[in-house]
Design a protein around this motif. Structure first.
Motif, short mmCIF file in Angstrom:
data_model
loop_
_atom_site.label_atom_id
_atom_site.label_comp_id
_atom_site.label_asym_id
_atom_site.label_seq_id
_atom_site.Cartn_x
_atom_site.Cartn_y
_atom_site.Cartn_z
N GLY A 1 0.81 -1.20 0.00
CA GLY A 1 0.00 0.00 0.00
C GLY A 1 0.84 1.26 0.00
O GLY A 1 2.08 1.21 -0.05
N PRO A 2 0.21 2.43 0.09
CA PRO A 2 0.92 3.71 -0.04
C PRO A 2 2.02 3.95 0.98
O PRO A 2 3.01 4.59 0.67
N THR A 3 1.86 3.46 2.23
CA THR A 3 2.89 3.71 3.24
C THR A 3 3.68 2.46 3.58
O THR A 3 4.41 2.42 4.57
N LEU B 1 -11.14 2.59 5.58
CA LEU B 1 -11.79 3.32 6.67
C LEU B 1 -11.93 4.81 6.34
O LEU B 1 -12.97 5.42 6.62
N ALA B 2 -10.89 5.40 5.76
CA ALA B 2 -10.94 6.83 5.44
C ALA B 2 -12.09 7.14 4.50
O ALA B 2 -12.81 8.13 4.66
N ARG B 3 -12.28 6.29 3.53
CA ARG B 3 -13.35 6.52 2.55
C ARG B 3 -14.73 6.29 3.16
O ARG B 3 -15.68 7.02 2.87
N LEU B 4 -14.83 5.27 4.01
CA LEU B 4 -16.11 5.03 4.68
C LEU B 4 -16.49 6.20 5.59
O LEU B 4 -17.63 6.67 5.58
N MET B 5 -15.52 6.67 6.38
CA MET B 5 -15.81 7.78 7.28
C MET B 5 -16.16 9.04 6.51
O MET B 5 -17.08 9.79 6.88
N ASP B 6 -15.43 9.31 5.45
CA ASP B 6 -15.69 10.49 4.63
C ASP B 6 -17.10 10.42 4.04
O ASP B 6 -17.83 11.42 4.01
N ARG B 7 -17.49 9.25 3.58
CA ARG B 7 -18.83 9.07 3.00
C ARG B 7 -19.92 9.29 4.06
O ARG B 7 -20.89 10.02 3.83
N ILE B 8 -19.75 8.68 5.23
CA ILE B 8 -20.76 8.81 6.28
C ILE B 8 -20.90 10.26 6.73
O ILE B 8 -22.01 10.78 6.89
N LEU B 9 -19.77 10.94 6.94
CA LEU B 9 -19.81 12.34 7.37
C LEU B 9 -20.45 13.22 6.32
O LEU B 9 -21.26 14.11 6.64
N ALA C 1 -2.21 9.31 8.03
CA ALA C 1 -1.86 10.58 7.40
C ALA C 1 -2.08 10.52 5.89
O ALA C 1 -2.61 11.45 5.28
N ASP C 2 -1.68 9.41 5.28
CA ASP C 2 -1.87 9.27 3.84
C ASP C 2 -3.34 9.11 3.48
O ASP C 2 -3.83 9.72 2.52
N ALA C 3 -4.06 8.31 4.24
CA ALA C 3 -5.45 8.00 3.89
C ALA C 3 -6.39 9.18 4.12
O ALA C 3 -7.36 9.37 3.36
N PHE C 4 -6.12 10.01 5.15
CA PHE C 4 -7.05 11.09 5.50
C PHE C 4 -6.59 12.46 5.01
O PHE C 4 -7.31 13.44 5.20
N ARG C 5 -5.43 12.54 4.39
CA ARG C 5 -4.91 13.84 3.95
C ARG C 5 -5.89 14.50 2.97
O ARG C 5 -6.45 13.86 2.09
N GLY C 6 -6.12 15.78 3.17
CA GLY C 6 -6.93 16.55 2.24
C GLY C 6 -8.43 16.36 2.38
O GLY C 6 -9.19 16.99 1.62
N ARG C 7 -8.89 15.54 3.30
CA ARG C 7 -10.33 15.30 3.41
C ARG C 7 -10.97 16.47 4.18
O ARG C 7 -10.65 16.74 5.33
#
Length: 465
Positions: free
Chosen positions: A106-108, A119-127, A149-155
């Protein structure tokens, strides 16, 4: 499906609310009120399918209709699209019935990416669906922070605060956190060890006023969605090696018990697991617990496998909850204050030993295994993987049982320790080039709850919202 607290003092929540909440308000951890199942026919139908298909089969059972199939598939596909290997978590044979599951594509370059990207995408979608913001405060011994840091950056709906022990993570791990330039990512170098970081995060979670003021959430393996997403690679490995008609053993380098807990849940869902081998470094609280029945935290000893430098294994609470017959009162009594440790009952310890075994490896033993694996196979493995390989070699499993060691990090994340073991410096993947040359941003802070809380209150955009 409802999610209940291991300590019994929180209202049951659905999947989406439990995902956003992270730690239960009573200080316990959320678990499903019953484990969903994957029967042999379903497991057989998943054999040979893409990783994404298996991930959907797992997560859809835990989401229990709260997210549509299309939403889940979109988030899983996007998350796995960040991986450099088409198999996502490829299996490599290193000897007769001995395998390595590479979780670092993966990225890191660490296993945390598998769950964190999802998880980052699921949380972003729910919020986004709810028109809300959240403040994530997380503790890391190295890899969780980098992956977050990589998954949640820029959200735009999420501010992320990462607490890491100053001077106790590798240079690569630190840079993967501190070189993120996005304004919503904040790295805090805590003057203490990982257990101090974890203690602060838990204290902030149970401070109801603070929690509500910043709309706090967590993405450590205390978050059930993280555990659920990690179940997938156990399915992937076992089905590749002949499940459901054949049992498989797994050796898991672990400090916080989250990664191996995912294997336990896979077993509870119906995956035929022969044995789960707890592999620890000299911070061996889990190895000692299984051997003696007494869970007694000690002082953290810095090692060459820093992601495992932990003496308070948070996710062990979820296993104790099950071993106790889901007796929340018993769990609360034993785990609310760990200063004196606690005892597993004789029946609890006996039940644990039916599935789990354990082993430990100090730095010298770890270095030796790195050299031996390189000499025998030409593979260069990182320090955490070496800890797992030593435990796998020593485990007593039935003849003919495949043993899979989870390779949790790319060797380039720990180049000095790896070179000391095998005489070769691991090649640096392209993904690390920018990380190793970019400027760093970090704030030093005392190992103090109020000091961290003040920084979060000052910087979190959820406070103003």
């Amino acid at each position: 499906m409802q999610y209940i607290s291991t300590r019994g003092g929180a209202e049951p929540l659905g999947f989406c609310d439990a995902t956003l909440t992270g730690l239960a308000p009573d200080g316990g951890l959320f678990v499903p009120d019953a484990y969903p199942t994957l029967d042999p026919a379903t497991l057989q139908s998943l054999a040979g399918q893409p990783f994404e298909t298996m991930a959907h089969a797992v997560l859809s059972r835990f989401a229990a209709g709260e997210l549509t199939d299309d939403e889940l598939k979109a988030d899983i596909d996007a998350a796995m699209g960040t991986f450099a290997h088409p198999a996502r978590t490829p299996l490599v044979q290193i000897g007769p019935n001995q395998f390595i599951l590479e979780l670092f594509h993966g990225p890191t370059l660490a296993f945390k990416d598998v769950a964190m990207q999802t998880l980052a995408r699921l949380m972003d979608r729910i919020l986004s669906q709810r028109g809300r913001r959240a403040t994530i405060v997380t503790a890391t011994s190295g890899d969780t922070g980098a992956a977050a840091a990589d998954a949640f950056r820029g959200r735009s709906a999420i501010d992320l605060f990462i607490l890491y022990p100053d001077g106790r993570v590798s240079d690569v791990q630190r840079r993967q956190m501190t070189t993120i330039a996005d304004d919503n990512v904040h790295t805090l170098a805590v003057a203490g060890d990982f257990d101090d970081c974890q203690r602060i995060v838990k204290a902030l979670f149970v401070d109801r006023e603070f929690n509500e003021r910043v709309a706090m959430s967590g993405v450590n393996s205390i978050n059930w969605a993280r555990v659920a997403a990690q179940i997938t690679y156990y399915l992937f490995a076992a089905l590749t090696l002949g499940a459901p008609h054949r049992k498989v053993a797994f050796s898991v380098p672990t400090g916080n018990f989250g990664d191996i807990l995912a294997g336990y849940v896979a077993h509870k869902m119906g995956l035929p697991v022969e044995q789960l081998i707890i592999a620890t470094n000299q911070n061996d609280i889990l190895d000692r617990t299984l051997k003696t029945g007494r869970y007694m935290p000690g002082r953290v000893s810095p090692s060459t496998s820093p992601s495992m430098d932990i003496q308070v294994s948070s996710n062990f609470e979820r296993l104790v909850f099950d071993l106790s017959g889901r007796n929340a009162a018993s769990v609360k009594e034993r785990l609310a204050d760990l200063s004196g440790g606690f005892e597993l009952t004789a029946p609890e310890l006996a039940e644990m030993r039916t599935l789990f075994s354990s082993g430990r490896s100090d730095d010298e033993e770890t270095r030796k295994v790195i050299g031996e694996i390189y000499a025998e196979t030409g593979l260069i493995v990182d320090t955490h993987t070496a800890v797992g390989l030593k435990a796998a070699r020593e485990a007593k499993v039935p003849d003919g049982t495949p043993v899979v060691t989870l390779s949790t990090a790319h060797p380039a994340k720990f180049p000095d320790a790896v070179e000391a073991g095998c005489g070769r410096r691991p090649e640096q993947p392209e993904r690390l080039a920018e990380v190793m040359s970019s400027p760093e941003r970090s704030t030093r802070v005392a190992a103090d709850v109020k000091a961290v809380a003040d920084i979060v209150l000052e910087r979190s955009r959820a406070v103003a919202a």
